[in-house]
Write an enzyme that holds these catalytic residues in place. Structure first.
Site, mmCIF file in Angstrom:
data_model
loop_
_atom_site.group_PDB
_atom_site.id
_atom_site.type_symbol
_atom_site.label_atom_id
_atom_site.label_comp_id
_atom_site.label_asym_id
_atom_site.label_seq_id
_atom_site.Cartn_x
_atom_site.Cartn_y
_atom_site.Cartn_z
ATOM 1 C CB ILE A 34 -0.884 0.006 1.096
ATOM 2 C CG1 ILE A 34 -1.871 -1.211 1.046
ATOM 3 C CG2 ILE A 34 -1.726 1.408 1.398
ATOM 4 C CD1 ILE A 34 -2.727 -1.436 2.324
ATOM 5 C CB THR A 61 4.510 -0.155 10.471
ATOM 6 O OG1 THR A 61 3.608 0.394 11.948
ATOM 7 C CG2 THR A 61 5.435 0.645 10.075
ATOM 8 N NE ARG A 64 -5.852 -3.438 11.891
ATOM 9 C CZ ARG A 64 -5.958 -3.197 10.461
ATOM 10 N NH1 ARG A 64 -6.108 -2.245 9.897
ATOM 11 N NH2 ARG A 64 -6.438 -4.466 10.052
ATOM 12 C CD GLU A 101 -10.352 1.510 14.353
ATOM 13 O OE1 GLU A 101 -10.819 0.454 13.912
ATOM 14 O OE2 GLU A 101 -9.437 1.815 13.987
ATOM 15 C CG HIS A 125 -10.650 0.712 10.115
ATOM 16 N ND1 HIS A 125 -9.784 0.071 11.074
ATOM 17 C CD2 HIS A 125 -9.879 0.227 9.000
ATOM 18 C CE1 HIS A 125 -8.974 -0.717 10.410
ATOM 19 N NE2 HIS A 125 -9.227 -0.653 9.283
ATOM 20 C CB ILE A 126 -13.799 4.245 5.318
ATOM 21 C CG1 ILE A 126 -13.163 5.638 5.122
ATOM 22 C CG2 ILE A 126 -14.906 4.200 6.073
ATOM 23 C CD1 ILE A 126 -13.855 6.693 4.314
HETATM 24 C C1 DGY Z 1 -7.215 -4.145 6.372
HETATM 25 O O1 DGY Z 1 -7.776 -4.748 5.401
HETATM 26 O O2 DGY Z 1 -6.470 -4.412 7.354
HETATM 27 C C2 DGY Z 1 -7.826 -2.711 6.225
HETATM 28 O O3 DGY Z 1 -7.352 -2.032 7.325
HETATM 29 C C3 DGY Z 1 -9.346 -2.716 6.176
HETATM 30 O O4 DGY Z 1 -9.807 -1.329 5.811
#
Ligand code: DGY
Length: 322
Positions: A156, A208, A237, A266, A285-286
């Site tokens: 990512i 991370t 996270r 969350e 968390h989208i």
């Molecule tokens: C994941 O897949 O770990 C993402 O945080 C979900 O949005």
């Protein structure tokens, strides 16, 4: 007798049917998490478990002693106790790759919203406060040509770096446990120390995964050393950051603002001070939450589970079990 699978993530009918071609399926049709006591009952006769948030630990694996595979509908798997999974000798999978571009898009949304004050000024307009040309007290900051520091350059992070270098002509450096020669060559990103990223970046992006080693990696000492003009972005996270230290840094104006898709708790506590701050963009968390990508993740998780139950090697076993 056929194999049985429990699914605690909401799945579309098409994916339920895909599973039902090979296994018996029990679903939990609520976006609330299944209560733990019920889960410990339901898991007893199951061979596969498709989940997203449930803690996979010794207690669950002892209750579900017929389990052959747990399949997360997410790339992150901090809900897995990997040592317990190893002890119980079952397979564990996740859903990498399919969400990379989608999460990278959202991260750019956070960067732009924080720096250009998009969510704050959207509210300003909707609250009827736009009565004359805005003055400099409402000006934002440039994103293009600034210094972006990425902590954790995985798949990512690479997609973010590509958007940043090619689209916004940013100067991108990264810190990782290991160097990424390919990204350095192809994307023109520079390897830097953790310290260098913390002290010199205009935007710090935290990517991370959450592990024992990365818990509270970004702490008070780190915030103290950031530029006062720095925007802190987190889409990994919540617990990789000491959230109390983040709140204090924002209150003390040690940094300029933050863009957050994740939190230590969350859903976030409605009393969390972050929710009162105009210079903080908060999202529920989208990262991967588009219709197309969430469907692809659920399909991926279903196939990982089916492959395991057929006795095949699933496409995406977590790296600790390889
Ligand atoms: C994941 O897949 O770990 C993402 O945080 C979900 O949005």
């Amino acid at each position: 007798m056929g194999k049985r699978v429990l699914v605690t993530e909401l799945i579309p009918q098409s994916i339920k049917e895909l599973l039902e071609q090979e296994v018996e399926v029990e679903t939990w049709d609520s976006s609330e998490q299944m209560p733990r006591e019920l889960l410990l009952q339901k898991i007893k006769d199951k061979h596969g478990f498709i989940t997203g948030k449930d803690k996979i630990d010794d207690e669950l694996l002892e209750a579900g002693n017929q389990l052959e595979v747990v399949s997360n509908v997410s790339v992150g798997y901090d809900n897995y106790d990997v040592d317990a999974i190893k002890r119980h000798q079952i397979l564990a999978t996740h859903t990498p790759y399919v969400l990379d571009e989608t999460v990278a898009d959202l991260i750019f949304g956070l960067i732009l919203s924080a720096a250009r004050r998009i969510t704050e000024l959207d509210k300003y307009v909707k609250d009827g406060k736009w009565q004359a040309s805005i003055d400099q007290s409402l000006f934002g900051h440039n994103v293009h040509h600034k210094k972006l520091g990425i902590i954790g350059l995985g798949r990512i992070g690479e997609k973010v770096a590509k958007r940043a270098t090619l689209g916004f002509e940013m100067d991108v450096s990264y810190y990782n446990r290991s160097r990424n020669d390919q990204a350095e060559k192809e994307l023109g990103v520079t390897y830097a120390s953790f310290q260098d990223i913390i002290t010199n970046s205009d935007f710090i992006l935290l990517m991370t995964p959450l592990t024992k080693e990365t818990y509270h990696l970004i702490d008070q000492a780190a915030f103290e050393q950031m530029k006062k003009t720095c925007f802190f972005i987190n889409a990994s996270r919540g617990a990789v950051v000491d959230e109390k230290a983040l709140i204090q840094a924002l209150l003390d104006k040690k940094i300029a603002g933050a863009g957050l898709d994740v939190f230590e708790k969350e859903p976030i506590d409605p009393k969390n001070p972050l929710l009162e701050m105009d210079n903080v963009v908060t999202l529920p968390h989208i990262g991967s939450a588009t219709a197309e990508t969430r469907k692809a993740m659920k399909e991926f998780a279903a196939n990982n589970c089916l492959q395991a139950l057929r006795g095949e090697e699933p496409e995406a076993v977590i790296k600790e079990l390889k």
